[in-house]
Motif scaffolding. Structure first.
Motif, PDB file in Angstrom:
ATOM      1  N   ALA A  25       0.831  -1.209   0.000  1.00 27.54           N
ATOM      2  CA  ALA A  25       0.000   0.000   0.000  1.00 27.54           C
ATOM      3  C   ALA A  25       0.864   1.258   0.000  1.00 27.54           C
ATOM      4  N   SER A  83       1.302   4.151  -3.014  1.00 27.77           N
ATOM      5  CA  SER A  83       1.133   5.582  -2.774  1.00 27.77           C
ATOM      6  C   SER A  83       2.348   6.365  -3.255  1.00 27.77           C
ATOM      7  N   SER A  92      -6.050   9.475  -5.174  1.00 27.34           N
ATOM      8  CA  SER A  92      -7.325   9.171  -4.508  1.00 27.34           C
ATOM      9  C   SER A  92      -7.854   7.809  -4.940  1.00 27.34           C
ATOM     10  N   ALA A 136      -5.588   5.174  -3.299  1.00 28.27           N
ATOM     11  CA  ALA A 136      -5.896   5.061  -1.869  1.00 28.27           C
ATOM     12  C   ALA A 136      -7.182   4.282  -1.638  1.00 28.27           C
ATOM     13  N   GLU A 137      -8.171   4.511  -2.487  1.00 27.84           N
ATOM     14  CA  GLU A 137      -9.441   3.804  -2.352  1.00 27.84           C
ATOM     15  C   GLU A 137      -9.257   2.308  -2.600  1.00 27.84           C
ATOM     16  N   TRP A 150      -6.634   0.488  -1.950  1.00 29.17           N
ATOM     17  CA  TRP A 150      -6.020  -0.181  -0.802  1.00 29.17           C
ATOM     18  C   TRP A 150      -6.840  -0.040   0.485  1.00 29.17           C
ATOM     19  N   ARG A 151      -7.795   0.874   0.496  1.00 28.14           N
ATOM     20  CA  ARG A 151      -8.772   0.856   1.590  1.00 28.14           C
ATOM     21  C   ARG A 151      -9.701  -0.347   1.422  1.00 28.14           C
ATOM     22  N   ARG A 152      -9.992  -0.655   0.181  1.00 30.48           N
ATOM     23  CA  ARG A 152     -10.891  -1.766  -0.105  1.00 30.48           C
ATOM     24  C   ARG A 152     -10.172  -3.106   0.043  1.00 30.48           C
ATOM     25  N   SER A 195      -6.821  -4.064   1.634  1.00 31.70           N
ATOM     26  CA  SER A 195      -5.668  -3.575   2.394  1.00 31.70           C
ATOM     27  C   SER A 195      -4.437  -4.460   2.257  1.00 31.70           C
TER      28      SER A 195
END
Length: 390
Positions: free
Chosen positions: A29, A33, A66, A69-70, A72-74, A76
């Motif tokens: 992740a 980034s 953005s 990031a989304e 790896w939020r989904r 991880s």
């Protein structure tokens, strides 16, 4: 890919500092980034696997922080990967290590031959192989390819690689990690993927069958020869007989009728026969010139040839280019249209079929289709030979 990704592909992004940041990233992740912020498109893969998680795979790669990031939020624990070639500015020579063999011998041979210089950085892969990462410096496309026999793959346009610090489960059940192990201390080199593949997998010269009737043989003799071909020789025999008829000036419709009918008892379908004959008759002049060049090349580079023979071949090659330019100008073929060669009908012969002009909306696609048909025909020949040998 997004517009920002395509725009970023044309701008410099990579530097030793960025590679160092990639090396120091603790998780996929954080690596994603870092790279996206630098304009390198990335996308997520299944945890501990190489399979993309997004619907369109590497085509979904993005530099939008953005979006990344989304992802790896989904997911991880997802691995991180990037498309290779123009998209990221990186070409990768992938050295594989399998139970069946290793690509490191081929790597050393390519280096000794001067075909692989210094990569910008090197990544050790979970299998024990490596990714030699070269910066894309030229405007020419370099498509991905594989040479399984040498255990070497090239990841360029149309490919992707998984990046550090991703992990992948190996056949022994262990999860191992991608790691940056070396970064160039001076100006790195680029890689010529075409030259490398030609070195690893040299093209095999195709020789005509030993019993092929000579140039000028009567068409009915060629047809009888095609009909006598056994399994494993049918498609190859039909192609060479078609070339003989084209070289002798016979019209396509005559060759298609005689040889097509002769090929059917030998086991070829009408479609297969027509495809093979057409590949020899696309333009007679090309067949004549290239066949002559091919035979001259075989003789010039044979072990018994004079040391000066290759020089004579290159002289003939230069003269052939001029003749073909004149032919293109005379027949009217252009990038957007194709005109078959005009045939003169002699007294007593049936009228020639009209030479209809064909519109070519995409010359690249037209050429690719022609090559694919030819490759399919050649692979069928090899498959027939393999079956015959077994």
């Amino acid at each position: 890919m997004t517009d920002s990704t395509l725009h970023a592909a044309n701008s410099p992004r990579w530097s030793p500092a960025l590679v160092a940041d990639l090396e120091q990233s603790a998780t996929p992740a954080s690596a994603a980034s870092v790279l996206a912020s630098a304009g390198v498109p990335v996308f997520p893969c299944v945890p501990q696997q190489k399979k993309p998680l997004t619907e369109h795979g590497f085509h979904d790669a993005s530099t939008e922080t953005s979006v990344v990031a989304e992802w790896w939020r989904r997911w991880s624990d997802a691995n991180v990967a990037m498309p290779t070639g123009f998209a990221s500015g990186v070409d990768v020579v992938d050295i594989d290590v399998h139970s069946s063999g290793s690509g490191f011998d081929a790597l050393q041979q390519a280096r000794s031959a001067g075909l692989l210089g210094t990569p910008a950085w090197v990544v050790s892969t979970p299998s024990g192989g490596m990714h030699a990462c070269f910066l894309r410096t030229g405007p020419d496309e370099q498509r991905s390819w594989q040479v399984p026999r040498r255990h070497v793959d090239f990841r360029g346009d149309g490919g992707y690689v998984v990046l550090p610090p991703s992990t992948v489960i190996q056949p022994d059940g262990e999860a191992r990690t991608y790691r940056v192990v070396n970064v160039a201390a001076h100006q790195p080199d680029a890689v010529d993927a075409t030259a490398l593949r030609r070195f690893l997998e040299p093209p095999r010269p195709t020789r005509p069958p030993a019993d092929l009737p000579s140039l000028g043989a009567r068409p009915d003799r060629l047809a009888s020869w095609v009909a006598s071909r056994g399994e494993g020789e049918r498609n190859r025999g039909l192609f060479w007989a078609s070339c003989r008829m084209a070289e002798s000036g016979e019209r396509f419709d005559v060759a298609a009728t005689l040889l097509g009918e002769a090929a059917q008892p030998a086991g070829l379908t009408v479609h297969e026969a027509m495809t093979t004959v057409r590949s020899a008759y696309r333009h007679d002049e090309l067949v004549w010139e290239l066949s002559a060049l091919h035979l001259h090349w075989l003789n010039s580079y044979s072990p018994d040839a004079s040391p000066s023979s290759p020089l004579a071949w290159h002289r003939d090659f230069a003269e052939t280019r001029h003749r073909l330019r004149d032919w293109v100008a005379a027949c009217g073929t252009r990038l957007d249209r194709d005109r078959p060669t005009r045939h003169t009908t002699w007294p007593g012969e049936p009228a020639a079929l009209p030479a209809a002009e064909t519109s070519v909306t995409d010359r690249d696609a037209d050429f690719v289709q022609f090559v694919m048909e030819d490759v399919t025909a050649r692979r069928q020949v090899e498959a027939d030979l393999d079956r015959h040998a077994s």
